[in-house]
Enzyme design. Structure first.
Site, short mmCIF file in Angstrom:
data_model
loop_
_atom_site.label_atom_id
_atom_site.label_comp_id
_atom_site.label_asym_id
_atom_site.label_seq_id
_atom_site.Cartn_x
_atom_site.Cartn_y
_atom_site.Cartn_z
N GLN A 267 6.48 11.27 -9.98
CA GLN A 267 7.28 10.28 -10.69
C GLN A 267 8.17 10.95 -11.73
OE1 GLN A 267 7.27 7.36 -9.51
NE2 GLN A 267 8.95 6.84 -10.88
N HIS A 270 11.79 12.41 -11.08
CA HIS A 270 12.98 11.58 -10.84
C HIS A 270 14.07 11.82 -11.88
CE1 HIS A 270 12.28 9.18 -7.32
NE2 HIS A 270 11.07 8.87 -7.71
N GLU A 334 6.25 -0.27 -13.09
CA GLU A 334 6.91 -0.36 -11.78
C GLU A 334 5.91 0.04 -10.68
OE1 GLU A 334 9.83 2.65 -11.19
OE2 GLU A 334 10.84 1.59 -9.56
N HIS A 335 5.31 1.22 -10.82
CA HIS A 335 4.30 1.70 -9.87
C HIS A 335 2.96 1.80 -10.59
CE1 HIS A 335 8.15 3.71 -8.58
NE2 HIS A 335 7.76 3.29 -7.41
N ASP A 368 7.26 5.16 -1.57
CA ASP A 368 8.68 5.50 -1.71
C ASP A 368 9.34 5.61 -0.34
OD1 ASP A 368 8.61 5.61 -4.42
OD2 ASP A 368 8.43 7.78 -4.56
N GLU A 422 18.53 -42.95 -18.03
CA GLU A 422 19.42 -41.84 -18.36
C GLU A 422 20.86 -42.32 -18.60
OE1 GLU A 422 18.82 -38.48 -15.74
OE2 GLU A 422 16.69 -38.39 -16.26
N HIS A 427 25.31 -43.72 -11.03
CA HIS A 427 24.15 -43.28 -10.24
C HIS A 427 23.35 -44.49 -9.77
CE1 HIS A 427 25.10 -39.36 -11.82
NE2 HIS A 427 24.07 -38.80 -11.24
#
Lengths: 446, 446
Positions: A267, A270, A334-335, A368, A422, A427
């Site tokens: 890791q 990277h 993340e991992h 990966d 409302e 409507h």
């Protein structure tokens, strides 16, 4: 090679102040400077007004390659693909098969339900029509990212699947990237990188079709450009907010220190802002991993970068595994790698991660490339509120409803009373006028 | 009432220039001024530094109500809910049941697959932990929006479901909103509106918990604040990009002009920037709808707003239904109404819409309130690349993989060869080191 190896000192969580704890789990600051923001905005404007010419000029400036056209014809892509070595083709074939199988299993089903007699509701999934797949360039060729974006786009049958990537010095892409692109059946391949490539996908040029959604990782220019184009009125959607890569390992005495160290290093390599964290209730394990890190680091080609990332990482001694699990859920990596003999009891408690790697023989690099899961994952704490990339990201959901005259007769009062509450009279009248019509009398007497 | 009724002149698509066609389908420009952007940024900063005090001060300034605390206790909410009229309670109950049934049917299933022998991959769904539901205030009470956001959050079992809405002059919320909030089991109710309410949900205050995702519509301050907080490092996710409401109706000679007119008016009454479009191959139908519009408009309480919206809308004569369908797919409306005797042949060709209303007895207001579909939909052309709100938006997806020693033996070469291609040596070694270890020898001989 002589290098000053910098490994963080282990810290005992229970003895750490709240400031220290916050620092141990803090992420590198991702400040986008005003200068970068303006530079990216100027690039987008340039591509908007000059199209292909802007892209070609910026490719010459930033990638050092002067091209005649940003398009690499599919014939040429197929020709280059053939040059990939047999080993690389076989590896891409195997990874493709696993990724395809796992993403095929994610295929969504339409939903149809009669919520009341005569009131039919459906939720339908439609593939996005036009998707853009950004593949970063730089020093290495990244066929794995082609597969991670191209396979789900192929399964969803998005009608236009456009790949763009910075050209190599020959003004082409590598055989491995071309081979992966052919496997995924991309419909167009273009040469370009950075903010200008993102702008071309978002806005279209003479050569490049504008797309509905842009996928793929990239440097800070790519990230900022994706944000900016997605904010434009009618702009494309984007996959995920980006951030530097992260791995958190939880290991107990059953772990193999060399395996843990190898994963942390994979890791860390990277980039200098990658973050790795080891949590363990065993001081002996932490010490052994530290030793293995130093030993393995010394022999890595990217040792400088890796060493920088390690220097800002954390080795944390926890009271027990429960504390390690709680810290991981706060950090939302993340991992997440679990190197324990018995992972089962902990898995239900661990949901805040992009992807989880279970046991001693599941290296993070497996995900990966080749287990079948996607490697485009939420980082920077976004694992608490964003999804890992999957097949669903290549679809839109929309709904359909059909109300029969009898259904409207039953549901009408509900709509009328809510519209009155409302204060939306038109409507209300859209219902009352139907119910009071002679046509309604006729249609309900059929 | 004397009002100058402004209805657009019908235009024949085949006779229109490409400029006219573009204009007929162009949306109102959504320019966010630099001043608004800065004002919103200043409000977010103020809430970040002063918390509750900032929120209370801004509520006093913008909503004209001075509160002791932004919290409305759940006891108080339940007490106010009891004051809702029986008709309103019954309408909310029926709408709740339909919305609940349709969203329950959307429940996702985890995916598990052995992609190769010894390589197990899973995709899991976890509910978002903390969600913030923004309910606009202003002139009317909007219990329907409480249901559209609160029901899926309840089904997903998000552990914190926080509602925030601007207070009425009594410093409370309406009985209908409180009743809907209780039905949905929201876990906290707070008083506040605009950018300050969004900032409080994103950052948290002494009273209000920070959330992972913010849902709900709002004015330009709310929209801009949602964008800004979602761009912050580690900021919350948001539901959808916002824009003014839209309805496109496709009607043939089988349609009832009064029904078509009523639906167009119900969309137009939302606001002066609402957009309505009628496509029909029948000049007689367009003329009849135009007449019905004038007649119905004259008697509406919100006629001024409605009239403004109509003035910028389009009545388009098409060659045939196929042309109408093609125009709709280009425009990608939020709401699409098909007022035809025979809708079936056209439905497979119509996917670019937030929600589709099929047949003469399915008023658009039915989906706004009670059929069961969600009324939070992509507008402004985003129906081409964003999904209608659904249960899935209240979950995150993450993946889990488990590789056995035998699985790694089989998959190892693929990972090694791809890591070599990408020049990531530590990735490669995380595999090779495992396969060469004495532990691997031992574990595979078990």
């Amino acid at each position: 090679m002589s290098m000053n190896i910098q490994l963080p000192a282990p810290v005992t969580w229970q003895e750490a102040s709240s400031e220290t704890r916050a620092k141990l789990l803090s992420r590198p600051v991702q400040a986008v400077s005003a200068a970068l923001r303006e530079q990216v905005a100027a690039i987008i404007d340039k591509v908007a007004s000059e199209g292909d010419a802007a892209l070609l000029e910026l490719t010459a400036r930033f990638d050092g390659v002067r091209l005649q056209s940003p398009e690499l014809s599919m014939d040429k892509v197929a020709e280059i693909a053939e040059q990939a070595p047999a080993r690389v083709k076989a590896a891409i074939d195997q990874a493709y098969n696993n990724i395809r199988a796992f993403h095929l299993a994610q295929k969504p089903s339409d939903v149809a339900l009669e919520t009341m007699p005569g009131v039919y509701c459906e939720q339908k999934f439609a593939a996005l029509a036009r998707v853009g797949l950004y593949i970063p360039g730089g020093s290495a060729s990244l066929p794995s990212t082609v597969l991670m974006l191209g396979v789900p786009a192929q399964i969803a049958e998005c009608s236009e699947r456009v790949l763009i990537s910075p050209p190599n010095p020959q003004g082409e892409l590598t055989p491995a990237i071309c081979y992966a692109a052919i496997k995924c059946g991309v419909t167009g391949v273009y040469l370009g990188g950075g903010a200008q490539a993102v702008a071309a996908l978002a806005l279209g040029t003479e050569s490049i079709p504008a797309v509905d959604k842009i996928f793929g990782p990239g440097n800070s220019y790519v990230t900022e450009a994706k944000q900016q184009v997605s904010q434009r009125a009618g702009g494309p959607a984007i996959d995920l907010p980006a951030g530097p890569s992260e791995l958190l390992v939880i290991a107990d005495d059953s772990a193999e220190p060399a395996f843990v160290a190898a994963d942390l290093l994979s890791q860390a390599e990277h980039g200098p802002d990658s973050q790795v964290i080891l949590l363990s209730p065993s001081a002996a394990m932490i010490a052994a991993v530290r030793e293995a890190l130093a030993k393995q680091l010394a022999t890595l080609p990217r040792a400088e970068i890796t060493n920088q990332a390690l220097a800002s990482s954390s080795l944390i001694l926890t009271q027990d595994l429960a504390e390690a699990v709680a810290i991981s859920e706060t950090y939302a990596p993340e991992h997440l790698s679990l190197q324990l003999d018995d992972c089962e009891p902990w898995l239900p408690k661990l949901t805040r991660a992009g992807s989880i790697f279970v046991g001693h023989y599941t290296p993070e690099s497996g995900g990966d490339y080749a287990t079948g899961t996607n490697h485009v994952l939420p980082t920077y704490g976004f694992a608490r509120n964003y999804s890992s990339l999957g097949l669903l990201d290549f679809y839109r959901r929309y709904t359909v409803q059909t109300v029969s005259p009898e259904g409207l007769a039953d549901l009408g009062n509900t709509i009328v009373d809510l519209a009155a509450e409302e204060a939306l009279d038109a409507h209300l009248r859209a219902v009352s006028l139907r119910l009071e019509s002679t046509r309604f009398q006729r249609d309900t007497q059929k």
